[in-house]
Design a protein around this motif. Structure first.
Motif, short mmCIF file in Angstrom:
data_model
loop_
_atom_site.label_atom_id
_atom_site.label_comp_id
_atom_site.label_asym_id
_atom_site.label_seq_id
_atom_site.Cartn_x
_atom_site.Cartn_y
_atom_site.Cartn_z
N PRO A 27 -9.01 2.79 1.68
CA PRO A 27 -8.07 3.35 2.67
C PRO A 27 -7.74 4.82 2.40
CG PRO A 27 -7.34 1.18 1.99
CD PRO A 27 -8.48 1.55 1.09
N VAL A 43 -2.43 2.38 -8.12
CA VAL A 43 -2.38 2.32 -6.66
C VAL A 43 -3.63 2.95 -6.06
CG1 VAL A 43 -1.16 3.20 -4.62
CG2 VAL A 43 0.14 2.29 -6.55
N PHE A 102 -6.22 0.95 -3.61
CA PHE A 102 -6.38 1.38 -2.21
C PHE A 102 -7.41 2.51 -2.09
CE2 PHE A 102 -2.09 -0.38 -2.56
CZ PHE A 102 -2.11 -1.30 -1.52
N ASP A 103 -8.45 2.42 -2.87
CA ASP A 103 -9.49 3.45 -2.90
C ASP A 103 -10.08 3.70 -1.52
OD1 ASP A 103 -11.33 5.28 -3.83
OD2 ASP A 103 -12.79 3.75 -4.39
#
Length: 240
Positions: A185, A178, A182-183
């Protein structure tokens, strides 16, 4: 309460055909003390997340390894410390609740239901699911009440630890995925925390205090319930 294969021990007594397990008072007091300490550490972690998340990320998950904290720090800590600290913190309370369930059975479950109104609803819901899928639940979601059910149902200790440890490691691995997906954000969230650190810390402290106050207003707070655990479990056993 659904029953698996119970594991008897040297401290078991048999009365009227029913196996009764007994935990020594010093051991119960030690378990309660450790659980209370873990609850307090969790509050400290929640209250200080605005500072620790980028200054001391490993300290944050050592204090409180909830999913949101793990996701926030996963891209900013080394892999080995992440797995070691995350696994140990997530596993600390699980065997303690397993032992409470193992030794006190239904009395332990009733105590868990009574400790707060919110917990009561969650426990009753989780108990229904546990009867259907005990092993998958210990692997996927080994929270306090699932571990309590596992002990009360007599899940074999090796099986419990195998499912618990492998499930916890799998959870940490999924959080890494995850974090990679989603690095950007997550980096934006960290920049926001850095920009508004003081208001976030103040808000976090207020939320923790409000949570504690709200528990006491609705019923019995978690800490208060834990400090009276010995008396409640003994009373529950006598009632049975």
């Amino acid at each position: 309460m659904p029953t698996l294969d119970p594991q008897g021990g040297d401290d078991d007594d048999v009365s009227d055909g029913k196996t009764l397990r007994r935990m020594s008072r010093p051991m119960l007091s030690l378990i309660v003390a450790v659980i209370v300490a873990l609850v307090v550490l969790g509050w400290i972690g929640d209250a200080s997340v605005g500072y620790l998340v980028d200054h001391h990320p490993l300290w944050l998950i050592a204090l409180n390894a909830r999913n949101r904290n793990l996701v926030l720090v996963v891209n900013h800590v080394e892999l080995v410390p992440y797995y070691v600290v995350g696994t140990l913190r997530l596993l600390l309370s699980d065997p303690l609740f397993y032992l409470l369930g193992y030794y006190y059975g239904d009395a332990g479950i009733k105590w868990m239901e009574r400790q707060t109104p919110t917990y009561g609803k969650l426990v009753r819901s989780a108990e229904k699911w546990f009867g259907v899928a005990a092993y998958p639940l210990v692997f996927i979601a080994p929270n306090n009440y699932i571990c309590l059910f596992a002990g009360a149902a007599g899940m074999p200790i090796p099986v419990f630890f195998l499912l618990n440890v492998t499930g916890t490691i799998a959870r940490l691995w999924l959080i890494i995925i995850v974090g990679n997906i989603f690095d950007k954000p997550l980096d934006a969230v960290l920049r926001f925390i850095q920009d508004y650190r003081i208001p976030i810390i103040i808000a976090s402290v207020l939320i923790v205090l409000l949570t504690i106050w709200n528990e006491r207003r609705q019923g019995e707070s978690g800490i208060h319930a834990l400090t009276h655990l010995e008396e409640e479990l003994e009373a529950g056993e006598e009632a049975e």
